[in-house]
Design a protein around this motif. Structure first.
Motif, PDB file in Angstrom:
ATOM      1  N   MET A  67       0.829  -1.206   0.000  1.00 28.00           N
ATOM      2  CA  MET A  67       0.000   0.000   0.000  1.00 28.00           C
ATOM      3  C   MET A  67       0.862   1.253   0.000  1.00 28.00           C
ATOM      4  SD  MET A  67      -3.056  -1.215   2.581  1.00 28.00           S
ATOM      5  CE  MET A  67      -3.628   0.435   2.850  1.00 28.00           C
ATOM      6  N   GLY A  68       1.984   1.215   0.711  1.00 29.47           N
ATOM      7  CA  GLY A  68       2.900   2.349   0.714  1.00 29.47           C
ATOM      8  C   GLY A  68       3.507   2.589  -0.660  1.00 29.47           C
ATOM      9  N   ALA A  69       3.863   1.512  -1.338  1.00 25.31           N
ATOM     10  CA  ALA A  69       4.413   1.646  -2.690  1.00 25.31           C
ATOM     11  C   ALA A  69       3.371   2.199  -3.645  1.00 25.31           C
ATOM     12  CB  ALA A  69       4.922   0.293  -3.183  1.00 25.31           C
ATOM     13  N   ASP A  70       2.124   1.753  -3.497  1.00 26.09           N
ATOM     14  CA  ASP A  70       1.045   2.277  -4.341  1.00 26.09           C
ATOM     15  C   ASP A  70       0.806   3.758  -4.066  1.00 26.09           C
ATOM     16  OD1 ASP A  70       0.721  -0.211  -5.495  1.00 26.09           O
ATOM     17  OD2 ASP A  70      -1.011  -0.764  -4.243  1.00 26.09           O
ATOM     18  N   MET A  71       0.893   4.165  -2.805  1.00 30.92           N
ATOM     19  CA  MET A  71       0.712   5.574  -2.454  1.00 30.92           C
ATOM     20  C   MET A  71       1.817   6.415  -3.069  1.00 30.92           C
ATOM     21  SD  MET A  71      -0.679   7.903   0.309  1.00 30.92           S
ATOM     22  CE  MET A  71      -1.610   6.640   1.026  1.00 30.92           C
ATOM     23  N   ILE A  72       3.052   5.925  -3.036  1.00 29.13           N
ATOM     24  CA  ILE A  72       4.166   6.662  -3.637  1.00 29.13           C
ATOM     25  C   ILE A  72       3.950   6.815  -5.134  1.00 29.13           C
ATOM     26  CG2 ILE A  72       6.631   6.526  -4.191  1.00 29.13           C
ATOM     27  CD1 ILE A  72       7.015   5.291  -1.383  1.00 29.13           C
ATOM     28  N   LYS A  73       3.510   5.745  -5.797  1.00 31.32           N
ATOM     29  CA  LYS A  73       3.232   5.829  -7.235  1.00 31.32           C
ATOM     30  C   LYS A  73       2.139   6.850  -7.524  1.00 31.32           C
ATOM     31  CE  LYS A  73       4.499   1.098  -8.451  1.00 31.32           C
ATOM     32  NZ  LYS A  73       3.993  -0.200  -8.905  1.00 31.32           N
ATOM     33  N   ALA A  74       1.084   6.860  -6.721  1.00 35.60           N
ATOM     34  CA  ALA A  74      -0.008   7.812  -6.922  1.00 35.60           C
ATOM     35  C   ALA A  74       0.474   9.244  -6.743  1.00 35.60           C
ATOM     36  CB  ALA A  74      -1.153   7.504  -5.963  1.00 35.60           C
ATOM     37  N   MET A  75       1.340   9.452  -5.752  1.00 36.68           N
ATOM     38  CA  MET A  75       1.866  10.802  -5.525  1.00 36.68           C
ATOM     39  C   MET A  75       2.792  11.226  -6.657  1.00 36.68           C
ATOM     40  SD  MET A  75       2.475  10.631  -1.421  1.00 36.68           S
ATOM     41  CE  MET A  75       3.155  12.276  -1.296  1.00 36.68           C
ATOM     42  N   GLU A  76       3.563  10.284  -7.200  1.00 38.94           N
ATOM     43  CA  GLU A  76       4.451  10.620  -8.311  1.00 38.94           C
ATOM     44  C   GLU A  76       3.647  10.997  -9.558  1.00 38.94           C
ATOM     45  OE1 GLU A  76       6.856   7.146  -8.703  1.00 38.94           O
ATOM     46  OE2 GLU A  76       8.304   7.793  -7.200  1.00 38.94           O
ATOM     47  N   HIS A  77       2.528  10.336  -9.773  1.00 37.04           N
ATOM     48  CA  HIS A  77       1.705  10.628 -10.950  1.00 37.04           C
ATOM     49  C   HIS A  77       0.929  11.929 -10.786  1.00 37.04           C
ATOM     50  CE1 HIS A  77       2.569   6.983 -13.113  1.00 37.04           C
ATOM     51  NE2 HIS A  77       2.280   6.257 -12.045  1.00 37.04           N
TER      52      HIS A  77
END
Length: 64
Positions: free
Chosen positions: A40-50
């Motif tokens: 979930m943390g990795a997904d959150m980082i990806k969402a923030m990068e996008h």
């Protein structure tokens, strides 16, 4: 019926020859929870990068 009695019934239904100890089960559950939290943390980082848009806010129009 109380929750404690339900837990006693559930524990009584478990096979006596089970090789998994309660501590082993707890460790496995914590391991799965850690994996889910990291995912979930990795997904959150990806969402923030996008969501980052570098061109917005780079120029200020100061003409009146």
């Amino acid at each position: 019926m109380e929750i404690g009695s339900l837990a006693d019934i559930a524990l009584a239904q478990m096979p006596a020859l089970s090789t998994a100890k309660p501590s082993d089960i707890s460790i496995a559950m914590l391991s799965k929870q850690l994996d889910m939290t990291q995912e979930m943390g990795a997904d959150m980082i990806k969402a923030m990068e996008h969501s980052v848009q570098p061109n917005i806010g780079g120029n200020i129009d100061v003409y009146a």
